[in-house]
Design an enzyme around this catalytic site. Structure first.
Site, PDB file in Angstrom:
ATOM      1  N   SER A  82       0.833  -1.197   0.000  1.00 29.04           N
ATOM      2  CA  SER A  82       0.000   0.000   0.000  1.00 29.04           C
ATOM      3  C   SER A  82       0.874   1.256   0.000  1.00 29.04           C
ATOM      4  CB  SER A  82      -0.957  -0.041   1.205  1.00 29.04           C
ATOM      5  OG  SER A  82      -1.974   0.927   1.084  1.00 29.04           O
ATOM      6  N   ASP A 120     -10.120  -4.726  -4.056  1.00 26.09           N
ATOM      7  CA  ASP A 120      -9.500  -3.763  -3.140  1.00 26.09           C
ATOM      8  C   ASP A 120     -10.294  -2.455  -3.125  1.00 26.09           C
ATOM      9  OD1 ASP A 120      -7.828  -1.983  -1.762  1.00 26.09           O
ATOM     10  OD2 ASP A 120      -6.015  -2.924  -2.526  1.00 26.09           O
ATOM     11  N   HIS A 179      -8.068  -5.366   0.432  1.00 22.12           N
ATOM     12  CA  HIS A 179      -6.787  -4.689   0.685  1.00 22.12           C
ATOM     13  C   HIS A 179      -6.043  -5.486   1.755  1.00 22.12           C
ATOM     14  CE1 HIS A 179      -4.182  -1.278   0.129  1.00 22.12           C
ATOM     15  NE2 HIS A 179      -4.174  -1.004   1.423  1.00 22.12           N
TER      16      HIS A 179
END
Length: 228
Positions: free
Chosen positions: A121, A173, A204
């Protein structure tokens, strides 16, 4: 002397031989270096490699999209639009801190060509910036559920033109849409980088099939000896 980031360190097979491989793995927004610590034993790394995993803790800073709340963050996120407006100066600052960790591993006896830079991320955006611009050949770049935030600001290094790149993303996600992973894949492919791109039916996060694939990829790129 550099003030290094605080880190969590996990060593795979340290008794086999002096550790001569390293993975520097950055966590996501609001997390910590402990986030991916439990993953190491699940990777299935081979017994003939001794690998040091370094999981740095991001500094705490105010994050605009979270109402200015102070939390572990590699940089401030200014907008949650698809374009992901970010504080590029803070990405540069975090990148320098990760480069310091790379240099420390080199001082410990790990060649740059045996160091993987990885990130999840927000950490992945920094990993992109570090690895694509690093002046010496690295073992690889691993970008998980992330995006290439600083394409226009990276001084792309010729030394890492042939560096293996692994991009992985969840198709469901809701935080970092999979289209951003696809965009990074397409952009780097157009620049003639060798990219392995995989998606998984997840949000995610990471999942076990992905962890197993990451382990196989690490076994491959860390075992290679680069001929310069």
């Amino acid at each position: 002397m550099s003030n290094y980031l605080d880190t969590v360190v996990v060593e795979h097979n340290p008794s086999q031989k002096p550790i001569d491989r390293a993975v520097i793995w950055l966590h996501g927004l609001g997390a910590s270096g402990h986030d991916f610590e439990p993953v190491v034993p699940q990777l299935g790394l081979t017994d003939d490699m001794a690998v040091r995993f370094i999981f740095p803790h991001a500094p705490k800073r105010a994050v605009t999209v979270n109402g200015g709340m102070v939390m572990p963050a590699w940089y401030d996120i200014l907008e949650m639009s698809l374009e992901r407006k970010v504080d590029t100066a803070q990405i540069e600052e975090s990148s320098q801190q990760i480069q310091d960790l790379i240099r420390r591993e080199v001082e410990r006896g790990v060649s740059p060509e045996h160091i993987v830079v990885a990130g999840f991320s927000q950490g992945g955006a920094v990993a992109y910036h570090v690895a694509l611009g690093y002046p010496e050949r690295l073992a690889g770049l691993m970008a998980l559920s992330t995006y290439l935030a600083t394409n226009d600001n990276i001084d792309y290094s010729t030394a890492n033109k042939n560096m293996p790149i692994l991009i992985e993303h969840g198709t469901h996600d809701p935080v970092v849409p999979v289209v951003l992973g696809e965009q990074a894949h397409q952009l780097l492919t157009k620049k003639d980088y060798g990219v392995e791109y995989n998606t998984y039916p997840m949000a995610h996060q990471v999942c076990m099939p992905q962890i197993q694939n990451i382990g196989q990829w690490l076994n491959k790129v860390l075992a290679e000896t680069i001929k310069l």
